[in-house]
Design a protein around this motif. Structure first.
Motif, PDB file in Angstrom:
ATOM      1  N   LEU A   3      53.454  12.581 -11.962  1.00 32.28           N
ATOM      2  CA  LEU A   3      53.759  11.267 -11.405  1.00 32.28           C
ATOM      3  C   LEU A   3      54.577  10.503 -12.426  1.00 32.28           C
ATOM      4  CD1 LEU A   3      50.226  10.394 -10.034  1.00 32.28           C
ATOM      5  CD2 LEU A   3      52.198  11.191  -8.727  1.00 32.28           C
ATOM      6  N   ARG A  29      55.271  -3.135  -7.580  1.00 30.38           N
ATOM      7  CA  ARG A  29      55.292  -1.970  -8.458  1.00 30.38           C
ATOM      8  C   ARG A  29      56.755  -1.812  -8.856  1.00 30.38           C
ATOM      9  NH1 ARG A  29      52.283   3.026  -6.046  1.00 30.38           N
ATOM     10  NH2 ARG A  29      50.529   1.769  -6.727  1.00 30.38           N
ATOM     11  N   ARG A 307      66.298  16.611   0.988  1.00 29.38           N
ATOM     12  CA  ARG A 307      66.692  15.565   0.039  1.00 29.38           C
ATOM     13  C   ARG A 307      68.058  15.851  -0.584  1.00 29.38           C
ATOM     14  NH1 ARG A 307      62.054  12.499  -0.304  1.00 29.38           N
ATOM     15  NH2 ARG A 307      60.182  13.628   0.292  1.00 29.38           N
TER      16      ARG A 307
ATOM     17  N   HIS B  13      46.351  15.458 -11.658  1.00 28.45           N
ATOM     18  CA  HIS B  13      45.879  14.728 -10.475  1.00 28.45           C
ATOM     19  C   HIS B  13      45.391  15.594  -9.320  1.00 28.45           C
ATOM     20  CE1 HIS B  13      47.490  11.259 -12.576  1.00 28.45           C
ATOM     21  NE2 HIS B  13      48.636  11.895 -12.688  1.00 28.45           N
ATOM     22  N   ALA B  32      46.889   9.838  -7.232  1.00 33.13           N
ATOM     23  CA  ALA B  32      48.114  10.469  -6.757  1.00 33.13           C
ATOM     24  C   ALA B  32      48.581   9.868  -5.429  1.00 33.13           C
ATOM     25  CB  ALA B  32      47.911  11.973  -6.606  1.00 33.13           C
ATOM     26  N   ASP B  34      47.929   7.001  -4.195  1.00 36.21           N
ATOM     27  CA  ASP B  34      48.355   5.620  -4.385  1.00 36.21           C
ATOM     28  C   ASP B  34      49.787   5.569  -4.908  1.00 36.21           C
ATOM     29  OD1 ASP B  34      47.876   2.703  -4.703  1.00 36.21           O
ATOM     30  OD2 ASP B  34      48.162   3.187  -6.816  1.00 36.21           O
ATOM     31  N   GLN B  35      50.082   6.456  -5.855  1.00 42.42           N
ATOM     32  CA  GLN B  35      51.429   6.488  -6.431  1.00 42.42           C
ATOM     33  C   GLN B  35      52.476   6.989  -5.437  1.00 42.42           C
ATOM     34  OE1 GLN B  35      53.277   6.323  -9.520  1.00 42.42           O
ATOM     35  NE2 GLN B  35      51.775   4.805 -10.159  1.00 42.42           N
ATOM     36  N   LEU B  36      52.101   7.994  -4.660  1.00 40.31           N
ATOM     37  CA  LEU B  36      53.084   8.631  -3.779  1.00 40.31           C
ATOM     38  C   LEU B  36      53.384   7.796  -2.549  1.00 40.31           C
ATOM     39  CD1 LEU B  36      51.625  12.246  -3.892  1.00 40.31           C
ATOM     40  CD2 LEU B  36      53.772  11.500  -4.934  1.00 40.31           C
ATOM     41  N   GLU B  38      52.500   6.927   1.571  1.00 39.45           N
ATOM     42  CA  GLU B  38      52.110   7.734   2.720  1.00 39.45           C
ATOM     43  C   GLU B  38      52.823   9.078   2.727  1.00 39.45           C
ATOM     44  OE1 GLU B  38      51.935   7.782   7.561  1.00 39.45           O
ATOM     45  OE2 GLU B  38      53.050   6.213   6.555  1.00 39.45           O
ATOM     46  N   SER B  62      56.171  12.377   0.055  1.00 35.94           N
ATOM     47  CA  SER B  62      56.188  11.054   0.656  1.00 35.94           C
ATOM     48  C   SER B  62      57.638  10.768   1.030  1.00 35.94           C
ATOM     49  CB  SER B  62      55.673  10.009  -0.331  1.00 35.94           C
ATOM     50  OG  SER B  62      56.567   9.887  -1.410  1.00 35.94           O
ATOM     51  N   LYS B  64      59.494   8.821  -0.413  1.00 33.85           N
ATOM     52  CA  LYS B  64      60.238   8.667  -1.665  1.00 33.85           C
ATOM     53  C   LYS B  64      60.576   9.980  -2.339  1.00 33.85           C
ATOM     54  CE  LYS B  64      57.228   5.575  -2.960  1.00 33.85           C
ATOM     55  NZ  LYS B  64      56.368   4.638  -3.698  1.00 33.85           N
ATOM     56  N   ALA B  65      59.609  10.919  -2.398  1.00 35.76           N
ATOM     57  CA  ALA B  65      59.817  12.074  -3.269  1.00 35.76           C
ATOM     58  C   ALA B  65      58.915  13.244  -2.895  1.00 35.76           C
ATOM     59  CB  ALA B  65      59.533  11.671  -4.723  1.00 35.76           C
ATOM     60  N   SER B  67      56.501  16.250  -4.548  1.00 38.77           N
ATOM     61  CA  SER B  67      55.756  16.540  -5.778  1.00 38.77           C
ATOM     62  C   SER B  67      55.024  17.871  -5.639  1.00 38.77           C
ATOM     63  CB  SER B  67      54.723  15.442  -6.051  1.00 38.77           C
ATOM     64  OG  SER B  67      55.343  14.178  -6.100  1.00 38.77           O
TER      65      SER B  67
END
Lengths: 376, 127
Positions: A3, A29, A307, B13, B32, B34-36, B38, B62, B64-65, B67
């Motif tokens: 992360l 954030r 992506r 994580h 994990a 929370d950071q990622l 939905e 998610s 965003k990204a 992992s």
């Protein structure tokens, strides 16, 4: 999994916008972006912020973008030497999209140019501030360029007009891509009816010292929520809008990026002021002859997100393109992407995105993915 | 942040729950999710696959990204949570129960005992 740490080492070296304290108070954030410590998302998160903007109104801090004030004798002719624009018949208070090109025809930046009484206002991408400033000064020796000490707020969404007109009635009179100076909550602001989400809305250039007061006044309306950069990216991608550094860069030509429309008619072949801008030779040739690849929209048939950087292949497995931006559309619930594709491909040629070594079917899609709702 | 005391953890994580039959259930922690944000897509390993400790064996994505998820110990994949294919957001709703990812038969009994306990994971993750 790995992360990315937020709020870790190096943050102190990042610049902050005039709204940084407010972002903290709102539970943002943060993420480093173009040298700034920017709000990535707030407590509601990307998807909720995205959908809220489409349904109501989102407030974005885009103060990291550079706001240039251009002045001097006859600025318009000089700017035409630097940008493929036509100031003839361009009324004060009108905004246009333009491109700063290099001599090879690659895109150094995309920018919003607004003609005002006695000056021109240009908004540039944060990461391009310094090079744009140097390039514009070099090409327009007689003009003065100065950075405005102002925050830039974007209010986007179907309720943006009602909310802003409540604070500044004149804002309701503007049409898409029109601009005017007006008092907003008692402060003189440059308001343009534009944005980068596909929604109706505004960008408000407000003196840095008054930015938090204005942001709080906008957030006082129950229809307005703060929205971070993460949702700004998914909103712009659904609207088929390009992101500099991903969908185009200094190596990407105007026509490859699918931005030929940004070249003013008068500056094209046969026009009254043909050529005469950086990269004109390449650009005019490509407008005439086409390019090997061109930006197009794709949607995923399968749910796997595709992506930036993913290869697009045909049924033979031959590479026919590259994804420049990709996400899962929060509005549509399926993968959407912008990709540079071979222009020789048949419109119905079966295509696949390669993700972690596996092929996933994709289909050509008209842009925008989600209809634009500008007030023209 | 919910970090159940009865589970084992990795610094990357993942959480690990032991069953009486010796198999291990693996998922990702609330830190994990929370950071990622939905999750919109989960890619799971194939049942029967042999994993090395630390091997990237699943992907959670998610908006965003994407992992990677790593195998906490070596072993064979004996079951995957195939319901996540249709409902990846289940991982956000219940990261420690309905949102489990896969089950391993460890190559070495007791390998999971050497992983982090809840307090050590909290310290590692800074929560």
């Amino acid at each position: 999994m790995h992360l990315s740490a937020d709020g870790s080492l190096g943050v102190s070296a990042l610049a902050q916008t005039p709204l940084h304290t407010l972002h903290r108070a709102l539970g943002a954030r943060f993420t480093p972006f173009a040298g700034y410590d920017m709000p990535l998302q707030y407590a509601d998160g990307l998807k909720a912020e995205h959908l809220w903007t489409r349904a109501r109104a989102g407030l974005f801090d885009v103060s990291h973008m550079g706001q240039l004030r251009v002045s001097g004798a006859a600025p318009h002719g000089a700017l035409e030497a630097a940008l493929p624009l036509d100031f003839d018949g361009w009324p004060a208070g009108q905004q246009r999209y333009s491109l700063l090109l290099n001599d090879a025809g690659g895109i150094e930046d995309d920018l919003m140019v607004t003609r005002l009484e006695g000056e021109v206002a240009i908004v540039v991408n944060a990461a391009c501030r310094d090079k744009d400033y140097a390039q514009l000064r070099a090409r327009c020796a007689g003009l003065a360029f100065e950075w405005r000490d102002a925050a830039l707020l974007a209010l986007q969404g179907p309720e943006a007009e009602r909310v802003l007109a409540g604070l500044a009635p004149a804002a309701g009179e503007l049409k898409f891509m029109q601009a005017a100076w007006m008092p907003v909550a008692g402060e003189r602001c440059l308001v343009t009816r534009s944005g980068y989400t596909g929604e109706d809305g505004y960008e408000i250039s407000v003196p840095a010292s008054a930015a938090e007061k204005l942001a709080r006044a906008l957030l006082d309306d129950a229809a307005v929520k703060p929205v971070g950069l993460a949702a700004r990216d998914t909103l712009r991608l659904e609207a088929g809008l390009h992101l500099y550094g991903q969908d185009m860069d200094a190596e990407t030509s105007v026509c490859t990026a699918g931005l030929g429309w940004a070249i003013a008619r008068a500056r094209r072949a046969g026009g009254a002021k043909e050529g005469g801008f950086p990269g004109a030779q390449t650009t005019l040739r490509e407008l005439r002859e086409g390019t090997r690849r061109r930006l197009a929209g794709l949607v995923g048939i399968e749910p796997v997100p595709v992506r930036q950087g993913a290869a697009i292949v045909d049924t033979e497995g031959v590479e026919r393109g590259t994804v420049t931006s990709g996400t899962v559309s929060p509005s549509l619930g399926k993968p959407v992407m912008l990709a540079q594709l071979d222009t020789t491909l048949a419109a119905d040629a079966p295509l696949f995105a390669v993700v972690r070594g596996k092929r996933h079917a994709v289909a050509r899609a008209a842009l925008p993915f989600v209809p634009k709702r500008y007030k023209r | 942040m919910d970090i159940p005391q009865n589970l084992k953890y990795t610094a990357s994580h993942e959480w690990i729950a032991g069953a009486p039959d010796g198999t291990l259930t693996i998922g990702i922690t609330a830190v994990a999710t929370d950071q990622l944000g939905e999750l919109v897509y989960v890619e799971l390993p194939e049942v029967g696959k042999q994993l090395a400790a630390g091997e990237a064996c699943a992907v959670v994505e998610s908006t965003k990204a994407a992992s990677d998820v790593y195998a906490p110990v070596a072993g064979e994949v004996v079951e995957v949570n195939s319901a996540l294919g249709e409902q990846p957001g289940t991982v956000n709703e219940g990261p420690y129960d309905k949102g489990w990812l896969f089950r391993l038969k460890p190559a070495e009994a007791g390998a999971a005992d050497r992983l982090l306990d809840a307090n050590a994971y909290r310290a590692s993750a800074g929560v």
